[in-house]
Scaffold this motif. Structure first.
Motif, mmCIF file in Angstrom:
data_model
loop_
_atom_site.group_PDB
_atom_site.id
_atom_site.type_symbol
_atom_site.label_atom_id
_atom_site.label_comp_id
_atom_site.label_asym_id
_atom_site.label_seq_id
_atom_site.Cartn_x
_atom_site.Cartn_y
_atom_site.Cartn_z
ATOM 1 N N GLU A 138 27.653 29.958 16.261
ATOM 2 C CA GLU A 138 26.972 31.234 16.492
ATOM 3 C C GLU A 138 27.921 32.418 16.343
ATOM 4 N N GLY A 139 29.186 32.232 16.708
ATOM 5 C CA GLY A 139 30.160 33.302 16.522
ATOM 6 C C GLY A 139 30.335 33.656 15.055
ATOM 7 N N ARG A 140 30.377 32.644 14.208
ATOM 8 C CA ARG A 140 30.504 32.871 12.769
ATOM 9 C C ARG A 140 29.236 33.522 12.205
ATOM 10 N N GLU A 141 28.090 33.043 12.643
ATOM 11 C CA GLU A 141 26.836 33.561 12.093
ATOM 12 C C GLU A 141 26.537 34.980 12.569
ATOM 13 N N VAL A 142 26.836 35.279 13.832
ATOM 14 C CA VAL A 142 26.583 36.638 14.300
ATOM 15 C C VAL A 142 27.515 37.616 13.591
ATOM 16 N N ALA A 143 28.724 37.178 13.249
ATOM 17 C CA ALA A 143 29.645 38.039 12.507
ATOM 18 C C ALA A 143 29.055 38.414 11.144
ATOM 19 N N TYR A 144 28.421 37.447 10.501
ATOM 20 C CA TYR A 144 27.762 37.711 9.216
ATOM 21 C C TYR A 144 26.685 38.775 9.388
ATOM 22 N N GLU A 145 25.874 38.631 10.438
ATOM 23 C CA GLU A 145 24.786 39.577 10.658
ATOM 24 C C GLU A 145 25.297 40.966 11.019
ATOM 25 N N GLN A 158 17.156 33.896 31.996
ATOM 26 C CA GLN A 158 18.574 34.244 32.064
ATOM 27 C C GLN A 158 19.326 33.971 30.770
ATOM 28 N N LYS A 159 18.604 33.940 29.653
ATOM 29 C CA LYS A 159 19.210 33.851 28.330
ATOM 30 C C LYS A 159 18.775 35.068 27.523
ATOM 31 N N ILE A 160 19.712 35.682 26.822
ATOM 32 C CA ILE A 160 19.419 36.892 26.065
ATOM 33 C C ILE A 160 18.414 36.607 24.955
ATOM 34 N N ASN A 161 17.425 37.473 24.820
ATOM 35 C CA ASN A 161 16.428 37.331 23.759
ATOM 36 C C ASN A 161 17.037 37.781 22.432
ATOM 37 N N ALA A 162 17.435 36.814 21.627
ATOM 38 C CA ALA A 162 17.984 37.081 20.294
ATOM 39 C C ALA A 162 17.747 35.826 19.463
ATOM 40 N N THR A 163 16.983 35.939 18.423
ATOM 41 C CA THR A 163 16.591 34.777 17.623
ATOM 42 C C THR A 163 17.798 34.139 16.950
ATOM 43 N N TYR A 164 17.861 32.795 17.007
ATOM 44 C CA TYR A 164 18.940 32.075 16.329
ATOM 45 C C TYR A 164 18.893 32.378 14.834
ATOM 46 N N GLY A 165 20.049 32.721 14.280
ATOM 47 C CA GLY A 165 20.117 33.071 12.863
ATOM 48 C C GLY A 165 20.050 34.560 12.612
ATOM 49 N N GLU A 166 19.536 35.302 13.612
ATOM 50 C CA GLU A 166 19.464 36.763 13.488
ATOM 51 C C GLU A 166 20.378 37.447 14.499
ATOM 52 N N TYR A 167 20.316 37.007 15.760
ATOM 53 C CA TYR A 167 21.226 37.446 16.827
ATOM 54 C C TYR A 167 21.041 38.895 17.258
#
Length: 494
Positions: A474-481, A439-448
């Motif tokens: 994670e909000g800041r990092e996903v914005a970068y990606e 029940q957690k979305i498959n998205a690698t930390y740092g890549e998203y």
């Protein structure tokens, strides 16, 4: 940083709080700010420690220590000591989009990793942080930052909790047109409805939402993606989508009597209470009222504590909180060395209030509920429990065993289940075609990135139930990606 000998000259001062019995008569924030003079001394306690672990966010034994958003803590502690509040604000906002939230509701893992905490009480980082941002608003230093130009790219963010808001803030400043979808009637996610007013007054959340809106971010409320608008429609309208739906699926209690009337999830209790307070000051009666009732909260975490504080303000007859773990020690154990988060006994605001009202801490330790019993009308009337013993087996693993003869029956009119969250709701993910595990979305930390082109995920929906600072991280990092995905490279910090 700070004063070279400050940590030897000044003692840590406990955060100022309103009188427990007085604050039970209202829903205002229980904490109050220090004076500038006091905070200057508290900032002076920050040591020139060489390697400041306070802003090096990490996990030790699956528990967060240090600051995941890498706040430049020693720098703004020093500036506060010098009385340079505006400069301190500039440094704080370099890494933290919403210090007014973290300064109120973050459990401050930074303080657990403070070098001074090896032998003395840590620097009062959280209180200093909150005062810096509050001064920023009070003095008019915080004004709308309107992007100079737009990229022509459009991004949809589903969920307006701290991860969604942080990603929206970053992407908007990069020049993208951002729309945030929220299924509730007010933006803010758990900040709005999951955290009680006495910890985070909602005008603080609304002030930030208004500022983000002035800066160009659109908020669409009362719209549930997947029902009111399909995933396919959303993908056709936007160049990128970020799923920040949180870990909303509450972990249930599977046992006899669970379906009795009066047994509720904790978040349902907290949400309806806050919504009724905001909508009508409780005049609409659209909330669970525990006045004069016996309340039992199952679960020993922060959400459970918030249920205790809420029931106290509703003037419940009695409030008891069950936890499966033993009472924590007053000092760090040999297994809980610095800089790991200190697992020590504390008296949270709710428990301090319960002691003031009832004369005792409401927490019951090492206890397990065996069954819930209802009356002839199906309404809960009592809980049956047994005490547990936490023992370590030959492999070093801890297990819980029942202690015969410790059975007990507790009267109960309401039971609130606060044993955590399992993960994100699945129907929306299925509509997007996004893959998930446990029940957690498959998205690698740092890549998203998810398995679906142009669809990203961040926050509790990706990592599971966690802290507000990880959500902002994670909000800041996903914005970068996402910015890099849309433009080929990113102008945002990572």
């Amino acid at each position: 940083m700070g004063k070279a000998t400050g940590f030897m000259e000044y003692k840590r001062e406990k955060a100022k709080e309103r009188d427990p019995l007085t604050r039970l008569n209202d829903w205002k924030e229980y904490s109050t700010p220090f004076s500038d003079k006091t905070l200057s001394k508290q900032g002076a306690r920050c040591m020139d420690c060489g390697t400041p672990f306070c802003h090096m966010g990490m996990e030790i034994d699956r528990v967060t220590t240090g600051c995941p958003i890498n706040n430049l803590i020693p720098e703004w502690n020093d500036l506060v000591y010098q009385g340079k509040w505006k400069e301190a604000l500039d440094r704080l906002l370099k890494t933290n989009n919403f210090p007014e939230f973290t300064g109120r509701v973050c459990p401050a893992p930074c303080e657990g990793a403070c070098t001074l905490a090896i032998s003395d009480p840590a620097v009062t980082i959280k209180n200093i942080e909150r005062t810096i941002i509050d001064k920023g608003f009070e003095n008019g230093w915080i004004t709308p930052r309107i992007p100079e130009k737009r990229t022509g790219k459009k991004v949809a963010i589903i969920g307006s909790g701290p991860a969604g808001l942080a990603s929206a803030d970053q992407l908007n400043q990069a020049g993208h047109s951002v729309t945030v979808y929220e299924k509730s009637d007010r933006p803010g996610g758990l900040l709005m409805y999951g955290i009680p007013n006495m910890k985070l007054e909602k005008n603080v959340v609304e002030r930030r939402i208004k500022l983000l809106n002035q800066e160009g971010i659109d908020f669409i409320t009362n719209v549930e993606v997947g029902k009111d608008i399909t995933a396919k429609e959303l993908q056709s309208q936007y160049d990128g989508v970020i799923l920040c739906t949180g870990a909303q699926k509450q972990r249930d209690l599977i046992m006899e009597g669970r379906d009795s009337k009066g047994v509720h999830f904790a978040m349902d209790y907290l949400t309806t209470t806050t919504k009724s307070l905001l909508d009508s000051n409780f005049k609409d009666r659209q909330f669970i009222n525990t006045k004069g009732k016996n309340v039992i909260v199952i679960g020993g975490g922060d959400t459970g504590a918030d249920c205790v504080a809420t029931a106290l303000r509703q003037k419940a007859n009695s409030v008891v909180q069950f936890g499966k773990h033993p009472k924590l020690p007053t000092t760090r154990s040999s297994e809980n060395m610095w800089p790991a988060y200190p697992n020590v006994f504390t008296l949270d605001y709710a428990y301090e209030e319960a002691e003031a009202k009832y004369g005792k801490d409401p927490r019951q330790y090492s206890i397990q509920t065996k069954k819930i019993v209802a009356d002839e009308k199906g309404k809960v009337k009592e809980l049956h429990t047994i005490q547990m013993e936490k023992v370590r087996d030959k492999n070093g693993n801890y297990t819980f065993t029942e202690i015969p003869g410790t059975e007990k029956v507790w009267p109960a009119d309401y039971v609130f289940i606060a044993i955590g969250f399992e993960g994100t709701e699945q129907p929306l993910l299925q509509q997007f075609g996004v893959e998930s595990t446990n029940q957690k979305i498959n998205a690698t930390y740092g890549e998203y990135t998810t398995n679906v082109e142009g669809v990203f995920a961040a926050g509790d929906a990706r990592r599971g139930q966690s802290l507000i600072v990880w959500a902002i991280n994670e909000g800041r990092e996903v914005a970068y990606e996402v910015d890099r995905y849309l433009m080929g490279s990113s102008v945002l910090p990572k």
